[in-house]
Motif scaffolding. Structure first.
Motif, PDB file in Angstrom:
ATOM      1  N   LYS A  96       0.854  -1.184   0.000  1.00  0.00           N
ATOM      2  CA  LYS A  96       0.000   0.000   0.000  1.00  0.00           C
ATOM      3  C   LYS A  96       0.889   1.233   0.000  1.00  0.00           C
ATOM      4  O   LYS A  96       1.962   1.237   0.597  1.00  0.00           O
ATOM      5  CB  LYS A  96      -0.922   0.011   1.210  1.00  0.00           C
ATOM      6  N   SER A  97       0.403   2.266  -0.654  1.00  0.00           N
ATOM      7  CA  SER A  97       1.151   3.517  -0.713  1.00  0.00           C
ATOM      8  C   SER A  97       0.680   4.452   0.390  1.00  0.00           C
ATOM      9  O   SER A  97      -0.396   4.264   0.967  1.00  0.00           O
ATOM     10  CB  SER A  97       0.958   4.189  -2.068  1.00  0.00           C
ATOM     11  N   ARG A  98       1.475   5.455   0.655  1.00  0.00           N
ATOM     12  CA  ARG A  98       1.108   6.458   1.662  1.00  0.00           C
ATOM     13  C   ARG A  98      -0.235   7.094   1.316  1.00  0.00           C
ATOM     14  O   ARG A  98      -1.062   7.349   2.178  1.00  0.00           O
ATOM     15  CB  ARG A  98       2.202   7.518   1.748  1.00  0.00           C
ATOM     16  N   LYS A  99      -0.477   7.303   0.022  1.00  0.00           N
ATOM     17  CA  LYS A  99      -1.720   7.921  -0.435  1.00  0.00           C
ATOM     18  C   LYS A  99      -2.944   7.061  -0.076  1.00  0.00           C
ATOM     19  O   LYS A  99      -3.994   7.576   0.279  1.00  0.00           O
ATOM     20  CB  LYS A  99      -1.651   8.147  -1.945  1.00  0.00           C
ATOM     21  N   GLN A 100      -2.805   5.735  -0.163  1.00  0.00           N
ATOM     22  CA  GLN A 100      -3.889   4.810   0.180  1.00  0.00           C
ATOM     23  C   GLN A 100      -4.091   4.712   1.687  1.00  0.00           C
ATOM     24  O   GLN A 100      -5.171   4.402   2.151  1.00  0.00           O
ATOM     25  CB  GLN A 100      -3.571   3.393  -0.316  1.00  0.00           C
ATOM     26  N   GLY A 101      -3.038   4.921   2.430  1.00  0.00           N
ATOM     27  CA  GLY A 101      -3.062   4.681   3.869  1.00  0.00           C
ATOM     28  C   GLY A 101      -2.577   3.271   4.144  1.00  0.00           C
ATOM     29  O   GLY A 101      -2.785   2.363   3.338  1.00  0.00           O
TER      30      GLY A 101
END
Length: 70
Positions: free
Chosen positions: A45-50
């Protein structure tokens, strides 16, 4: 990069008395985090997704680990 698994299970991290669904949150300074239950990856998961995964935990010990990527 670092990653910290935040899983408050009533003081008994990693152990459940019955199969249950749990939200596992990871804190990281990395751009991407990958969560593992045992040796099985639950994906990145990316930072943007959480950094939160909905995880099915089995009865007994569940070994959670992460890898943070910059």
């Amino acid at each position: 990069p670092m990653a910290y698994i935040h899983a408050n299970r009533n003081g008994r991290r990693g152990f459940t008395t019955a199969s249950t669904q749990a939200n596992i949150e990871v804190f990281s300074n990395g751009d991407e985090v990958e969560l593992f239950v045992g040796e099985v990856s639950l994906g990145k998961k990316s930072r943007k997704q959480g950094f939160v995964w909905s995880v099915r935990l089995v009865e007994g010990w569940n070994e959670l680990s992460t890898v943070a990527h910059k």
